[in-house]
Design a protein around this motif. Structure first.
Motif, PDB file in Angstrom:
ATOM      1  N   VAL A 188      -0.808  -9.113  -2.382  1.00 31.94           N
ATOM      2  CA  VAL A 188      -1.830  -8.084  -2.180  1.00 31.94           C
ATOM      3  C   VAL A 188      -2.794  -8.120  -3.371  1.00 31.94           C
ATOM      4  O   VAL A 188      -2.372  -7.978  -4.522  1.00 31.94           O
ATOM      5  N   GLY A 201      -8.966  -0.007  -6.996  1.00 33.28           N
ATOM      6  CA  GLY A 201      -7.617   0.225  -6.502  1.00 33.28           C
ATOM      7  C   GLY A 201      -7.489   0.057  -5.006  1.00 33.28           C
ATOM      8  O   GLY A 201      -6.397   0.173  -4.458  1.00 33.28           O
ATOM      9  N   VAL A 202      -8.612  -0.237  -4.320  1.00 33.40           N
ATOM     10  CA  VAL A 202      -8.581  -0.476  -2.877  1.00 33.40           C
ATOM     11  C   VAL A 202      -8.152  -1.921  -2.625  1.00 33.40           C
ATOM     12  O   VAL A 202      -8.543  -2.842  -3.357  1.00 33.40           O
ATOM     13  N   ILE A 203      -7.350  -2.126  -1.578  1.00 35.80           N
ATOM     14  CA  ILE A 203      -6.878  -3.468  -1.253  1.00 35.80           C
ATOM     15  C   ILE A 203      -8.046  -4.336  -0.805  1.00 35.80           C
ATOM     16  O   ILE A 203      -8.793  -3.994   0.113  1.00 35.80           O
ATOM     17  N   TYR A 212      -6.087  -6.376  -5.200  1.00 33.85           N
ATOM     18  CA  TYR A 212      -6.801  -5.096  -5.256  1.00 33.85           C
ATOM     19  C   TYR A 212      -8.191  -5.265  -5.879  1.00 33.85           C
ATOM     20  O   TYR A 212      -8.396  -6.114  -6.753  1.00 33.85           O
ATOM     21  N   GLN A 213      -9.101  -4.448  -5.440  1.00 33.89           N
ATOM     22  CA  GLN A 213     -10.383  -4.317  -6.117  1.00 33.89           C
ATOM     23  C   GLN A 213     -10.191  -3.475  -7.373  1.00 33.89           C
ATOM     24  O   GLN A 213      -9.138  -2.860  -7.578  1.00 33.89           O
ATOM     25  N   SER A 214     -11.202  -3.433  -8.211  1.00 33.60           N
ATOM     26  CA  SER A 214     -11.118  -2.653  -9.452  1.00 33.60           C
ATOM     27  C   SER A 214     -10.941  -1.166  -9.174  1.00 33.60           C
ATOM     28  O   SER A 214     -10.423  -0.419  -9.995  1.00 33.60           O
ATOM     29  N   GLU A 271       3.993  -2.938  -5.198  1.00 32.19           N
ATOM     30  CA  GLU A 271       2.640  -2.673  -4.685  1.00 32.19           C
ATOM     31  C   GLU A 271       1.802  -3.937  -4.555  1.00 32.19           C
ATOM     32  O   GLU A 271       0.778  -3.954  -3.870  1.00 32.19           O
ATOM     33  N   ASN A 272       2.222  -5.029  -5.195  1.00 29.31           N
ATOM     34  CA  ASN A 272       1.450  -6.271  -5.159  1.00 29.31           C
ATOM     35  C   ASN A 272       1.914  -7.236  -4.060  1.00 29.31           C
ATOM     36  O   ASN A 272       1.412  -8.355  -3.974  1.00 29.31           O
ATOM     37  N   ARG A 310      -1.792  -5.584 -11.860  1.00 23.95           N
ATOM     38  CA  ARG A 310      -2.987  -4.744 -11.681  1.00 23.95           C
ATOM     39  C   ARG A 310      -3.190  -3.809 -12.862  1.00 23.95           C
ATOM     40  O   ARG A 310      -4.300  -3.603 -13.334  1.00 23.95           O
ATOM     41  N   GLU A 337      -4.954  -9.464   1.653  1.00 24.14           N
ATOM     42  CA  GLU A 337      -3.511  -9.651   1.787  1.00 24.14           C
ATOM     43  C   GLU A 337      -3.299 -11.098   2.212  1.00 24.14           C
ATOM     44  O   GLU A 337      -3.529 -11.471   3.355  1.00 24.14           O
ATOM     45  N   LYS A 344       0.815  -1.224   0.000  1.00 19.34           N
ATOM     46  CA  LYS A 344       0.000   0.000   0.000  1.00 19.34           C
ATOM     47  C   LYS A 344       0.846   1.271   0.000  1.00 19.34           C
ATOM     48  O   LYS A 344       0.360   2.342  -0.343  1.00 19.34           O
TER      49      LYS A 344
END
Length: 798
Positions: free
Chosen positions: A403, A409-411, A405-407, A358-359, A776, A414, A345
């Motif tokens: 990680v 961009g919110v996590i 993510y939703q579409s 980020e992933n 992503r 994990e 994040k």
């Protein structure tokens, strides 16, 4: 912690002002010991004179080989050291500070021609032209603490300092791994006080040789050697290079203290005698102790925090005890621990990071410790023996999350994806004997027994559970070696040796002949030729990677791997153009064989290891791979003289390997060329010999070769997939970096203050670190190396 941090800063400032006693001309003492280079026998009656002093400042050594020069003005001085029957030694760059005595321990080499009133000499412009190891006739570069601290961009780190030498290139700005003549950074051997030690870097890992921050402290180093090929027989289990580090002795007459704040952290140090000053050689003893804590860790504890804050601490202790007039007992210990966390994040897709992704979430804990007790005894004036017992322990703990993510961009999740717990321990016995038959012949030999214990646990947890390592046990690595040096004349010297390695784990044995020939064409020039057959065991993690069989069981398909081996041939020409200006040219060819590759045809070879931080998980390996490194190197060095120095190094080389598919490719370390330009100047200011310093460095190198990313396969699997049919065929853009270091050294009556700022990557040039696929965004992101970074430095000695 905040209170402690504030207290330490105030203590430094109060000490600085308290020691600020007015004086017109601060002075200090230069003292030390002079010994025979082979037998370490103290040499009485040696003349020690400060060059060009008026009135003359000089003395001779006493019966214990010790000398003392008092009331020496602070600043830079030269020393001329001479004794009938020995080669004269000329030191042109001895730094004298008000805050610390200058204590030297110097070896003299016996001359073959024994004349009654005249010593046959060859003047050395500083002993930096000659390695500690006399049998290293090529590819050996001695260095000292002054160089480690002086060079811009080095940060007091021996590895970053060595990256300026010919044949060496830094792996990246984020770590201090070094590539020597196209070899993997993992092929380097670390040695301290004659003991092979584990990776002495914070955030290191088993099977690697570097890290972001060194545990080694330049303030504690004596003159040490860095060897880049065809090294003597006493060095084994290494293919590419050797750091042979020596620790200085603590002051055995006077207590001295050090405080320092720099990139590597806040440091406190002390040294001195265990008891009051004594002139008896048999009663001399000293200690040396330093402790350092992460500067970023301290800032975190007072409220300042950055993403991925590195927290670490390390310490080093050494004591030397004289045992009678012929023995010395030395005890030392080095240890450090480090931890860091990178959370996905905190990483932005449009700004890739050299460490994080980020992933993923990454949590790393690393610790290493090594220590030894050594006894050195001079049996006669020609025979020296040394026995050392040592131990070390390295641990590495890693946890990783994937990680999701939703579409938007919110996590979303994990998910734990990997976990490793690796421990390696070693108990060692080192026994060595050196005997000087005559001024012409020197024999040495030794035995090193390493008892290894390992506990290796590693699992992939997502998207499926795979146990990669699940083993613990013991094994042994044994080395025996013998060496002979024969001086046919003052001009011609032969150095030879034989080393034998045996790994009990699978019964592998390697016999390694070494030979070197040096011909002195004139008092200022020489031709040198050396050959060595070198061998190296695989990292312990490689042997115990397990492969799942069709019946569901696991097999250790790599356990029978033998040593990776290489022939190394080096020729060099060395010339002193002036007493302080050196020209050196070397050409080399290295043929590597028995490198682990996959049993079925593929691009992979263990010669490419070290390009990433994580261990490579490959099974079914066999010793069928080959490689070759060849090139030429140039060094032009002006040793520090008349308040300036410069160093120009250039390397042109090629580094290639062949996997089991029989295709010859570039290694990922094939820079093809590296050029370094360094220079520095000092100006004396005021009557107290205060000094203004400016150091400058420029480095450029060709881009490294990487593997292209297969975008179609990566998008389908939602993870990075390389196009391995074109492995290491894509070249990055050329590397360029400019560093400048500005400093001021202020001498007071009983203390020295040093202030500096290291302006790294002054032009903020964007050098590519890596390119990685982001599932992503379904794009390739580019992470760049360190941008412009000012690094302040303060050091107080008193």
């Amino acid at each position: 912690m905040k209170t402690l941090f504030t207290y330490l800063l105030l203590s430094f400032m109060l000490t600085a002002y308290a020691q600020n006693v007015p004086t017109n001309s601060p002075t200090q003492t230069i003292r030390g010991t002079l010994v025979d280079a082979v037998s370490r026998t103290p040499l009485p009656g040696v003349s020690v004179v400060i060059s060009k002093s008026n009135p003359l400042i000089g003395t001779t050594t006493n019966g214990d080989g010790r000398f003392r020069l008092t009331n020496v003005p602070v600043g830079r001085v030269g020393l001329t050291i001479s004794l009938v029957g020995y080669q004269e030694l000329v030191l042109s760059d001895v730094l004298v500070n008000a805050g610390k005595e200058t204590v030297l321990e110097l070896p003299l080499t016996e001359s073959l021609q024994q004349l009654a009133e005249l010593a046959v000499t060859y003047k050395r412009a500083e002993d930096r032209t000659v390695a500690n190891n006399e049998l290293a006739v090529v590819s050996a570069r001695p260095f000292n603490a002054a160089e480690t601290n002086r060079y811009a961009g080095s940060l007091g780190d021996p590895s970053r300092m060595a990256a300026n030498f010919a044949g060496v290139s830094g792996a990246n700005d984020a770590r201090n791994d070094i590539v020597v003549r196209g070899n993997s950074p993992a092929s380097l051997l670390w040695r301290m006080e004659g003991v092979n030690i584990p990776n002495p870097n914070h955030f290191g890992a088993l099977g690697t040789s570097g890290g972001p921050v060194s545990m080694l402290n330049a303030n504690l180093l004596a003159k040490s050697d860095f060897l880049t090929g065809a090294f003597p027989a006493e060095y084994a289990n290494a293919l590419g290079s050797v750091f042979d580090l020596k620790l200085r002795k603590g002051n055995d007459e006077k207590r001295e203290f050090l405080g320092q704040m720099a990139f590597n952290g806040l440091e406190l140090g002390a040294e001195g005698p265990f008891r009051k000053k004594s002139e008896s050689a048999g009663s001399r003893s000293s200690y040396l102790i330093n402790y350092r804590y992460s500067l970023f860790g301290l800032l975190k504890n007072v409220g300042y925090q950055i993403a991925g804050t590195p927290e670490y601490q390390d310490g080093l202790f050494k004591t030397d005890l004289a045992i009678g007039s012929k023995g010395n007992l030395s005890i030392w210990a080095l240890g450090g621990q480090s931890r860091i966390t990178f959370l996905g994040k905190d990483i932005k897709a449009d700004k890739p990071d050299a460490y994080g992704d980020e992933n993923t979430n990454t949590r790393v804990n690393y610790s290493v410790g090594a220590g030894a007790i050594a006894y050195e005894h001079r049996f006669t004036n020609r025979t020296l023996g040394k026995l050392t017992f040592s131990g070390s322990r390295s641990t590495q703990h890693f946890e990783g999350d994937t990680v999701i993510y939703q579409s938007t961009g919110v996590i979303a999740k994990e998910i734990p994806s990997a976990k490793n717990d690796f421990t390696q321990e070693k108990l060692s016995l080192n026994a060595g004997l050196t005997h000087k038959l005559s001024a012409k012949d020197k024999l040495s030999g030794g035995l090193i027994i390493d008892l290894l214990r390992y506990d290796l646990q590693g699992q992939a947890l997502y998207p499926s559970v795979i146990t990669r390592r699940n083993t613990d046990g013991e094994t042994a690595l044994v080395q025996a070696f013998g060496q002979w040096q024969h001086r046919f004349s003052e001009q011609l010297t032969l150095s030879s040796g034989l080393s034998v390695l045996h790994l009990a784990l699978n019964g592998s044995t390697a016999v390694e002949p070494r030979a070197g020939l040096s011909y002195r064409m004139s008092p200022t020039s020489s031709l040198n030729l050396a050959y060595g057959l070198h061998s190296m065991m695989q990292p312990i993690l490689t042997y115990f990677y397990q492969t799942r069989q069709a019946n569901g069981s696991y097999a250790l398909t790599n356990k029978d791997l033998g040593f990776t081996r290489s022939h190394h041939l080096v020729a060099s020409y060395d010339r002193m153009l002036t007493p302080t200006l050196r020209l050196k040219m070397e050409a080399y060819y290295q043929w590597l064989f028995n490198a682990p590759v996959e049993r079925t045809p593929s691009y992979y070879s263990a010669l490419t290891e070290g390009v990433s931080f994580a261990p490579t998980n490959k099974a079914n390996l066999v010793n069928n791979g080959t490689g070759r490194n060849y090139g030429v190197e140039l060094t032009v060095e002006q040793f520090f003289n008349r308040n300036y120095y410069f160093l120009v190094t250039a390397s042109v080389f090629n580094s290639l390997y062949t996997g089991s598919d029989d295709i010859e490719r570039n290694t990922p370390f094939n820079n093809r060329y590296v050029v370094n330009l360094l220079t520095g100047k000092e100006w004396q200011i005021g009557a107290k010999n205060n000094v203004l310093l400016v150091n400058w460095k420029m480095t450029t190198a060709d881009g490294r070769f990487t593997t292209p990313i297969n975008m179609a396969m990566s998008a389908e699997t939602r993870s990075e997939v390389g196009d391995y049919s074109r492995a290491f065929s894509q070249q990055q853009s050329a590397y360029f970096r400019l560093d400048t270091k500005l400093g001021f050294r202020m001498n007071r009556a009983r203390s020295t203050h040093e202030f500096a700022i290291d302006l790294q990557n002054l032009t903020n040039h964007q050098n590519v670190f890596q390119q990685a696929y982001n599932p992503r965004t379904n794009q390739i992101g580019t992470a760049y190396q360190q941008g412009f970074l000012p690094v302040p430095y303060y050091r107080l000695t008193f």
